[in-house]
Design a protein around this motif. Sequence first.
Motif, PDB file in Angstrom:
ATOM      1  N   ILE A  26      10.953  13.952   0.441  1.00 33.46           N
ATOM      2  CA  ILE A  26      10.717  14.536   1.767  1.00 33.46           C
ATOM      3  C   ILE A  26       9.354  14.102   2.293  1.00 33.46           C
ATOM      4  CG2 ILE A  26      10.395  16.703   3.027  1.00 33.46           C
ATOM      5  CD1 ILE A  26      12.395  18.022   1.174  1.00 33.46           C
ATOM      6  N   LEU A  27       8.350  14.095   1.411  1.00 31.68           N
ATOM      7  CA  LEU A  27       7.017  13.643   1.827  1.00 31.68           C
ATOM      8  C   LEU A  27       7.056  12.190   2.278  1.00 31.68           C
ATOM      9  CD1 LEU A  27       3.984  14.076   2.131  1.00 31.68           C
ATOM     10  CD2 LEU A  27       3.718  13.516  -0.291  1.00 31.68           C
ATOM     11  N   HIS A  28       7.762  11.339   1.540  1.00 30.41           N
ATOM     12  CA  HIS A  28       7.884   9.938   1.946  1.00 30.41           C
ATOM     13  C   HIS A  28       8.509   9.832   3.334  1.00 30.41           C
ATOM     14  CE1 HIS A  28       7.036   7.537  -1.846  1.00 30.41           C
ATOM     15  NE2 HIS A  28       6.893   8.784  -2.247  1.00 30.41           N
ATOM     16  N   GLU A  29       9.561  10.601   3.560  1.00 35.96           N
ATOM     17  CA  GLU A  29      10.224  10.557   4.868  1.00 35.96           C
ATOM     18  C   GLU A  29       9.315  11.106   5.962  1.00 35.96           C
ATOM     19  OE1 GLU A  29      14.394  12.090   6.980  1.00 35.96           O
ATOM     20  OE2 GLU A  29      14.075  12.350   4.813  1.00 35.96           O
TER      21      GLU A  29
ATOM     22  N   LEU B 130     -12.018   6.921  -5.371  1.00 35.67           N
ATOM     23  CA  LEU B 130     -12.281   5.489  -5.153  1.00 35.67           C
ATOM     24  C   LEU B 130     -11.691   5.008  -3.839  1.00 35.67           C
ATOM     25  CD1 LEU B 130     -11.655   4.204  -8.783  1.00 35.67           C
ATOM     26  CD2 LEU B 130     -13.760   3.854  -7.480  1.00 35.67           C
ATOM     27  N   LEU B 131     -10.479   5.451  -3.532  1.00 36.43           N
ATOM     28  CA  LEU B 131      -9.832   5.017  -2.298  1.00 36.43           C
ATOM     29  C   LEU B 131     -10.578   5.548  -1.081  1.00 36.43           C
ATOM     30  CD1 LEU B 131      -7.456   3.443  -1.114  1.00 36.43           C
ATOM     31  CD2 LEU B 131      -6.086   5.527  -1.240  1.00 36.43           C
ATOM     32  N   SER B 132     -11.024   6.787  -1.130  1.00 37.08           N
ATOM     33  CA  SER B 132     -11.808   7.357  -0.040  1.00 37.08           C
ATOM     34  C   SER B 132     -13.117   6.594   0.138  1.00 37.08           C
ATOM     35  CB  SER B 132     -12.089   8.834  -0.320  1.00 37.08           C
ATOM     36  OG  SER B 132     -12.896   9.404   0.688  1.00 37.08           O
ATOM     37  N   PHE B 133     -13.767   6.249  -0.965  1.00 37.45           N
ATOM     38  CA  PHE B 133     -15.001   5.469  -0.914  1.00 37.45           C
ATOM     39  C   PHE B 133     -14.738   4.079  -0.332  1.00 37.45           C
ATOM     40  CE2 PHE B 133     -17.917   2.428  -2.972  1.00 37.45           C
ATOM     41  CZ  PHE B 133     -19.147   2.964  -2.621  1.00 37.45           C
ATOM     42  N   ALA B 134     -13.634   3.466  -0.738  1.00 39.24           N
ATOM     43  CA  ALA B 134     -13.314   2.118  -0.277  1.00 39.24           C
ATOM     44  C   ALA B 134     -13.017   2.079   1.212  1.00 39.24           C
ATOM     45  CB  ALA B 134     -12.119   1.569  -1.058  1.00 39.24           C
ATOM     46  N   LEU B 135     -12.398   3.142   1.746  1.00 44.12           N
ATOM     47  CA  LEU B 135     -11.975   3.159   3.150  1.00 44.12           C
ATOM     48  C   LEU B 135     -12.963   3.872   4.062  1.00 44.12           C
ATOM     49  CD1 LEU B 135      -8.171   3.920   2.637  1.00 44.12           C
ATOM     50  CD2 LEU B 135      -9.252   1.700   3.082  1.00 44.12           C
ATOM     51  N   GLY B 136     -13.947   4.559   3.498  1.00 40.87           N
ATOM     52  CA  GLY B 136     -14.936   5.245   4.318  1.00 40.87           C
ATOM     53  C   GLY B 136     -14.363   6.399   5.120  1.00 40.87           C
ATOM     54  N   ARG B 137     -13.375   7.101   4.563  1.00 43.37           N
ATOM     55  CA  ARG B 137     -12.753   8.212   5.286  1.00 43.37           C
ATOM     56  C   ARG B 137     -12.087   9.171   4.321  1.00 43.37           C
ATOM     57  NH1 ARG B 137      -7.310   7.555   4.932  1.00 43.37           N
ATOM     58  NH2 ARG B 137      -6.391   5.473   4.939  1.00 43.37           N
ATOM     59  N   GLU B 138     -11.711  10.350   4.857  1.00 44.11           N
ATOM     60  CA  GLU B 138     -10.878  11.276   4.097  1.00 44.11           C
ATOM     61  C   GLU B 138      -9.479  10.700   3.959  1.00 44.11           C
ATOM     62  OE1 GLU B 138     -11.547  15.842   4.379  1.00 44.11           O
ATOM     63  OE2 GLU B 138     -11.772  15.068   6.415  1.00 44.11           O
ATOM     64  N   LEU B 139      -8.787  11.101   2.911  1.00 34.14           N
ATOM     65  CA  LEU B 139      -7.411  10.654   2.719  1.00 34.14           C
ATOM     66  C   LEU B 139      -6.449  11.593   3.427  1.00 34.14           C
ATOM     67  CD1 LEU B 139      -7.431   9.604  -1.048  1.00 34.14           C
ATOM     68  CD2 LEU B 139      -8.113   8.293   0.982  1.00 34.14           C
ATOM     69  N   GLY B 140      -5.295  11.060   3.785  1.00 35.43           N
ATOM     70  CA  GLY B 140      -4.270  11.842   4.464  1.00 35.43           C
ATOM     71  C   GLY B 140      -2.959  11.783   3.706  1.00 35.43           C
ATOM     72  N   PRO B 141      -1.902  12.403   4.242  1.00 35.16           N
ATOM     73  CA  PRO B 141      -0.612  12.428   3.545  1.00 35.16           C
ATOM     74  C   PRO B 141      -0.072  11.040   3.214  1.00 35.16           C
ATOM     75  CG  PRO B 141      -0.612  14.014   5.337  1.00 35.16           C
ATOM     76  CD  PRO B 141      -1.882  13.229   5.465  1.00 35.16           C
ATOM     77  N   ALA B 142      -0.258  10.068   4.114  1.00 33.25           N
ATOM     78  CA  ALA B 142       0.259   8.721   3.852  1.00 33.25           C
ATOM     79  C   ALA B 142      -0.396   8.101   2.630  1.00 33.25           C
ATOM     80  CB  ALA B 142       0.059   7.828   5.081  1.00 33.25           C
ATOM     81  N   ASP B 143      -1.644   8.463   2.383  1.00 36.72           N
ATOM     82  CA  ASP B 143      -2.349   7.907   1.227  1.00 36.72           C
ATOM     83  C   ASP B 143      -1.786   8.431  -0.087  1.00 36.72           C
ATOM     84  OD1 ASP B 143      -4.325   6.426   2.781  1.00 36.72           O
ATOM     85  OD2 ASP B 143      -5.134   8.389   3.312  1.00 36.72           O
ATOM     86  N   GLU B 144      -1.084   9.576  -0.047  1.00 36.51           N
ATOM     87  CA  GLU B 144      -0.484  10.111  -1.267  1.00 36.51           C
ATOM     88  C   GLU B 144       0.541   9.133  -1.837  1.00 36.51           C
ATOM     89  OE1 GLU B 144      -1.321  12.973  -2.833  1.00 36.51           O
ATOM     90  OE2 GLU B 144      -2.921  13.141  -1.344  1.00 36.51           O
ATOM     91  N   LEU B 145       1.224   8.406  -0.956  1.00 32.37           N
ATOM     92  CA  LEU B 145       2.216   7.434  -1.424  1.00 32.37           C
ATOM     93  C   LEU B 145       1.532   6.277  -2.129  1.00 32.37           C
ATOM     94  CD1 LEU B 145       4.618   7.368   1.665  1.00 32.37           C
ATOM     95  CD2 LEU B 145       4.337   9.088  -0.127  1.00 32.37           C
ATOM     96  N   SER B 146       0.367   5.856  -1.601  1.00 40.13           N
ATOM     97  CA  SER B 146      -0.404   4.807  -2.273  1.00 40.13           C
ATOM     98  C   SER B 146      -0.880   5.281  -3.633  1.00 40.13           C
ATOM     99  CB  SER B 146      -1.606   4.395  -1.412  1.00 40.13           C
ATOM    100  OG  SER B 146      -1.201   3.679  -0.265  1.00 40.13           O
ATOM    101  N   LEU B 147      -1.327   6.541  -3.704  1.00 40.39           N
ATOM    102  CA  LEU B 147      -1.801   7.072  -4.983  1.00 40.39           C
ATOM    103  C   LEU B 147      -0.673   7.132  -6.007  1.00 40.39           C
ATOM    104  CD1 LEU B 147      -4.195   9.932  -3.795  1.00 40.39           C
ATOM    105  CD2 LEU B 147      -4.820   7.675  -4.671  1.00 40.39           C
ATOM    106  N   ASP B 148       0.550   7.454  -5.560  1.00 41.54           N
ATOM    107  CA  ASP B 148       1.696   7.453  -6.473  1.00 41.54           C
ATOM    108  C   ASP B 148       1.846   6.085  -7.138  1.00 41.54           C
ATOM    109  OD1 ASP B 148       2.332  10.065  -5.884  1.00 41.54           O
ATOM    110  OD2 ASP B 148       3.886   9.562  -4.415  1.00 41.54           O
TER     111      ASP B 148
ATOM    112  N   SER C  80      -3.284  -1.645  -2.901  1.00 36.65           N
ATOM    113  CA  SER C  80      -2.508  -0.537  -2.342  1.00 36.65           C
ATOM    114  C   SER C  80      -2.244  -0.724  -0.853  1.00 36.65           C
ATOM    115  CB  SER C  80      -3.246   0.783  -2.563  1.00 36.65           C
ATOM    116  OG  SER C  80      -4.416   0.847  -1.758  1.00 36.65           O
ATOM    117  N   GLU C  81      -1.199  -0.049  -0.399  1.00 40.69           N
ATOM    118  CA  GLU C  81      -0.852  -0.116   1.028  1.00 40.69           C
ATOM    119  C   GLU C  81      -1.960   0.475   1.893  1.00 40.69           C
ATOM    120  OE1 GLU C  81       2.649   1.384   4.145  1.00 40.69           O
ATOM    121  OE2 GLU C  81       2.868   1.687   1.985  1.00 40.69           O
ATOM    122  N   SER C  82      -2.581   1.548   1.435  1.00 43.76           N
ATOM    123  CA  SER C  82      -3.650   2.164   2.226  1.00 43.76           C
ATOM    124  C   SER C  82      -4.808   1.203   2.440  1.00 43.76           C
ATOM    125  CB  SER C  82      -4.155   3.431   1.527  1.00 43.76           C
ATOM    126  OG  SER C  82      -3.179   4.438   1.529  1.00 43.76           O
ATOM    127  N   PHE C  83      -5.172   0.447   1.397  1.00 43.88           N
ATOM    128  CA  PHE C  83      -6.299  -0.481   1.507  1.00 43.88           C
ATOM    129  C   PHE C  83      -5.961  -1.675   2.382  1.00 43.88           C
ATOM    130  CE2 PHE C  83      -9.204  -3.814   0.057  1.00 43.88           C
ATOM    131  CZ  PHE C  83     -10.410  -3.125  -0.009  1.00 43.88           C
TER     132      PHE C  83
END
Length: 690
Positions: free
Chosen positions: A113-116, A642-660, A683-686
Amino acid sequence: MPPKLSKFQVLPWMAILSVATVSVTLANEFPAAGDASDRLPSFLEKHCIRCHGQDATEGDVDLTSIDRASLTQNADLTQQLTHVLDNREMPPEEEPQPTPEAREAMLELLNPILHEAVRNSSEHARSPIRRMNRFQYNNAVTDLFDLRCIVFTLPERTMRIHKGYFQPETGKMPETVTVGNRPLGKSQMIEPRLAGVAAFPQDLRAEHGFDNRGDHLSLSPLLMDEFLKLGQSITESPDFNRKRVGIWPTFFAPPADTSNIEGVIEQRLRPFLEKAFRQPVEEELLDRYVDFTFGHIERGHDFSTAMKSVASATISSPQFLYLYDRRSGAADSPGPEEVSDIELASRLSFFLWGSLPDQELMSLAKADRLNSPETLRQQADRMLHDRKLKRFCDSFPTQWLQLDRILSSVPNREQFPRFYYSKYRTSMHMMLEPLLLFETVLIEDLPITQLIDPDFTYRSPKLEFAYGPTGSWPEGKPMPGGGVGVLNFKRAPITDRRVGGIITNAAVMTMTSGPDRTQPITRGAWVAGVIFNDPPDPPPADVPTLPETSGEKEEALTLRQRLAAHRKRADCRGCHEQIDPLGFALENFDPVGQWREQYNNGASINPSGTLFREHSFSSVIEFKEAILADKNRFCRALAGHLLSFALGRELGPADELSLDAIVQAVGQEDYKMQTLIREIILSESFRTKS
């Protein structure tokens, strides 16, 4: 704990019994009829609606009308539900709890459901336009001019290298390292730098974040004026000369042939501006800079002075100062799109080197070859073995572990005399132990589990003495002096698992304590935020703090008993259920990190607890084992930082899929640190922008 049997060792009748038991359990939790979608309302009705529906909407969350269809249109809520169920934060302890099988079944239902929901969402987190922070600016100017000194002193670089121990190309850290502590030793600030250049104020670390966060790095007119003055002071410094500036012969030195001086200026400016602005330079822009420089020469300035003027203008330009994703595609295009190769080059270099892309990255980017996964892996490996990786180690781990907090730690001098020697503090040594551990795990590509429960550490003689009973300093030997100029740290095996690692070190224990006593709530909040990337909400404004000293009636109580009052408040209970066990697990360490078995009043210390209502522990060693019982949870938390540091922002729901995807890939490679960083980059987020 008995060893687990493999699936091939389990008797068939036991397997059948297990399946039957799970089926009965799920039947009690969920309706017998209907598809998987029917399970969601039933689960919410049984475990959530009492607090989040009908007459109560705690946390402004109403779940009375939630079903699968509504969740697929609300990625934030779906992520929140998944998070609290996975971390066993909900339902509260006093409410009916779902069985482990039912909780797992609900998570399996929520994941697709989160992916969708992410696919349906038109809002994706994006890295906002932001200026370089002070650390990045220093690095970028140093690389642009190939300076043989620093631009200005950076106290935020906690560790200063002596004798060049940092050699990632070798894949090995030396047995003994010679270092200095910048924030706490004035002699560490004395190093070759440009005279007459003053730094602008240090950029503050975002709450639960880093100092490169886009929403914190604005550029006011006043600061813009300061950057103009800063650029001029750099090129006008008496130290900005042939001796200190590596590109002097090819950029600032007058040409032998002056017959086509304008052509020489253009030839030199094109690669210079391309490197400074991190992209190919348009002809119109190049012409403006050439005209600016040539105009100085026509007004009587010598060649080198004119080139200094254009260099100063370049490092004051918004195109140099700002980091941003360029707009492409349709304005109303839904979802993310791939970043260009040019943008990817900057993301890579500012992530791992805190600076401009080098020539190899830019060449690959201009040829549109950088975005290939294989090329990205190769470049990540190259960058991880370059000495500029020290900039990552100077920036990320100190902020991730929040070690700046030890600067304000002042333990009671009478109670903790070992913390002080001469006019200096042991915190100078304490800060460096977890940082050297992090660098070793990174350079030697060790599993990230070594950060929690390592088999080695780096310690100075002074630090060994400060640890007291858990240290290895010979009993009866006099206290070592330990200067502030140079500190020698030696690699040593961990013989006592109570100490070592990024949690149970003296720095963390000291900075999460008050002057007179430990602060389990502060320690628990630190563990929740740093180790699990799940910081608690701030406490209500009307909650009184626990006094540093207890009254007569409280003297016989343990700290755990005194803090129990906070759990009686309904608005405090949820957070305290989460953080209290984390803090009390470390209670055997006193306010300066020394081991103790009881409080000053003689009461025994009880470090026992349960992690995520699943893993029980009765000692700090078992606490470490409980953390590593679910390696994926710690891996995901560190990957999120690390991902937040790399992107210079807070993470959001879409980033959860990258973390998976990151956690799955890293787990298959024995949780190696360099694998984690490579997977962040892949990752897709990066690799996408919104």
